[in-house]
Design an enzyme around this catalytic site. Structure first.
Site, PDB file in Angstrom:
ATOM      1  CG  LEU A   1       8.142   2.846   5.053  1.00  8.82           C
ATOM      2  CD1 LEU A   1       7.767   1.578   4.298  1.00  8.82           C
ATOM      3  CD2 LEU A   1       6.905   3.687   5.301  1.00  8.82           C
TER       4      LEU A   1
ATOM      5  CE  LYS B   1       3.128   3.457   3.297  1.00  9.18           C
ATOM      6  NZ  LYS B   1       3.157   3.495   4.748  1.00  9.18           N
TER       7      LYS B   1
ATOM      8  CD  GLU C   1       9.735   2.520  10.765  1.00  6.04           C
ATOM      9  OE1 GLU C   1       9.694   3.531  10.040  1.00  6.04           O
ATOM     10  OE2 GLU C   1       9.584   1.373  10.313  1.00  6.04           O
TER      11      GLU C   1
ATOM     12  CE1 TYR D   1       1.044  -0.176   4.438  1.00  6.98           C
ATOM     13  CE2 TYR D   1      -0.051   1.947   4.353  1.00  6.98           C
ATOM     14  CZ  TYR D   1       0.768   1.045   5.003  1.00  6.98           C
ATOM     15  OH  TYR D   1       1.310   1.393   6.217  1.00  6.98           O
TER      16      TYR D   1
HETATM   17  N1  PDD Z   1       2.593   5.383   7.385  1.00  4.76           N
HETATM   18  N2  PDD Z   1       7.190   4.305   9.210  1.00  4.76           N
HETATM   19  C1  PDD Z   1       6.082   3.537   9.117  1.00  4.76           C
HETATM   20  C2  PDD Z   1       6.087   2.177   9.736  1.00  4.76           C
HETATM   21  C3  PDD Z   1       4.953   4.029   8.438  1.00  4.76           C
HETATM   22  O1  PDD Z   1       3.859   3.256   8.314  1.00  4.76           O
HETATM   23  C4  PDD Z   1       4.994   5.342   7.869  1.00  4.76           C
HETATM   24  C5  PDD Z   1       3.830   5.915   7.122  1.00  4.76           C
HETATM   25  C6  PDD Z   1       6.167   6.096   8.019  1.00  4.76           C
HETATM   26  C7  PDD Z   1       6.296   7.479   7.449  1.00  4.76           C
HETATM   27  O2  PDD Z   1       6.444   7.408   6.059  1.00  4.76           O
HETATM   28  P1  PDD Z   1       5.966   8.570   5.082  1.00  4.76           P
HETATM   29  O3  PDD Z   1       6.718   9.801   5.462  1.00  4.76           O
HETATM   30  O4  PDD Z   1       6.385   8.074   3.735  1.00  4.76           O
HETATM   31  O5  PDD Z   1       4.498   8.704   5.257  1.00  4.76           O
HETATM   32  C8  PDD Z   1       7.245   5.533   8.679  1.00  4.76           C
HETATM   33  C9  PDD Z   1       1.443   5.689   6.587  1.00  4.76           C
HETATM   34  C10 PDD Z   1       1.123   7.123   6.518  1.00  4.76           C
HETATM   35  C11 PDD Z   1       0.271   4.807   7.019  1.00  4.76           C
HETATM   36  O6  PDD Z   1       0.540   3.644   7.328  1.00  4.76           O
HETATM   37  O7  PDD Z   1      -0.873   5.259   7.027  1.00  4.76           O
END
Ligand code: PDD
Length: 292
Positions: free
Chosen positions: A205, A149, A181, A37
């Site tokens: 991620l 992801k 994280e 996703y």
């Molecule tokens: N989540 N780390 C994890 C485990 C995440 O699921 C996300 C983002 C991030 C931040 O990544 P980015 O800057 O690319 O949004 C870091 C999304 C928003 C979600 O699961 O809804």
């Protein structure tokens, strides 16, 4: 904010009413969580860092050998915003690709038709600079490919729910004595005026917001080191913040461990503040929109 279902979704080539959108119970996404996703933010109807998100989607699909043509996704994203009538609003686009329908076996079949779902939804992206949040700290029980992801998010779900039940904004995680994280955000520390964040590796991620912040630090003479922070050095930390598509840049006030609470500061730190301003300048530069 009240959560709603979107009115229309894109499913396998068609825009349809979400209440009519159906996927087979034999879809591998449903049976195994066999899917990928992305979440892409938009400000006043304009997608932010869409190319970077689509590149990461491509990477995730490649890493799990999920064949799906995403060459029209850049235009579908724009259509998603239009279909949701969110051209003047802030929100996010959710994209999910699963390995489609097949009789249940762990190994995936040679031939399959990916299931593609996409929709835009409204979310409040304003006021992140006013938040000074508390987070729970727990052990990182996720798999060893957090760089993908994947929609299989059981460990993230449990971690985030535990934090929410305790009244905290996020759950940040520790693996082998090092901070990795958040359950849905990237994690940064400031120590001796140097910004630290976990290096890209299978344990985090590669956050799109994280990558932007690293670039902004480098361009603005803020020293940034991509090195995991050992928990033992937390007492030297003066600022903590988390980043992400919907989190943007949120300052952290207290860390709640199972056996102790650690206060980081009484007010949002100066480097966090500076990065929040640099982030909003970047949105202004790329989209012409003022967010702060
Ligand atoms: N989540 N780390 C994890 C485990 C995440 O699921 C996300 C983002 C991030 C931040 O990544 P980015 O800057 O690319 O949004 C870091 C999304 C928003 C979600 O699961 O809804």
């Amino acid at each position: 904010m009240k959560l709603n279902y979107p009115g229309k979704v894109y499913l396998n080539g068609n825009w349809i009413n979400s209440k009519d959108a159906k996927v087979s119970v034999f879809d591998r996404g449903f049976l195994f969580g066999d899917g990928i996703y992305e979440v892409i933010p938009f400000y006043k109807g304009k997608a932010f860092l869409a190319k970077e998100h689509l590149d990461r989607l491509k990477y995730s699909l490649k890493e799990v050998e999920l064949n799906c043509d995403i060459s029209n996704f850049d235009s579908l994203i724009l259509k998603a915003i239009e279909m949701a009538e969110l051209n003047e609003e802030d929100g996010a686009i959710y994209i999910q690709v699963t390995r489609g329908m097949a009789p249940r076996t762990h190994s995936f079949p040679e031939n399959y038709k990916a299931t593609i779902l996409m929709y835009a939804y409204k979310t409040d992206l304003s006021g992140f600079q006013n938040q000074f949040s508390d987070v729970l700290v727990s052990s990182d029980i996720r798999w060893h490919r957090c760089d993908i992801k994947s929609v299989s998010l059981m460990a993230n779900i449990l971690a985030n729910t535990e934090a929410k039940k305790a009244g905290f904004a996020e759950n940040i995680m520790i693996r082998d004595g090092f901070f990795t994280e958040g359950s849905h955000s990237s994690l940064f520390f400031v120590k001796d005026d140097i910004v630290y964040t976990h290096p890209n590796s299978p344990f985090i991620l590669p956050g799109i917001t994280r990558n932007l912040l690293i670039k902004l630090c480098k361009e603005n003479n803020i020293e940034i080191v991509e090195k995991a922070l050992p928990v033992s050095e937390l007492n030297e930390v003066t600022e903590v913040f988390i980043t992400g598509t919907t989190t943007q840049i949120t300052a952290i006030k207290n860390l709640h461990f199972p056996d102790k609470d650690i206060k980081i500061g009484n007010e949002i730190g100066s480097i966090t503040r500076k990065l929040q301003h640099l982030f909003s300048s970047e949105v202004k530069k790329q989209l012409g929109i003022t967010i702060l």
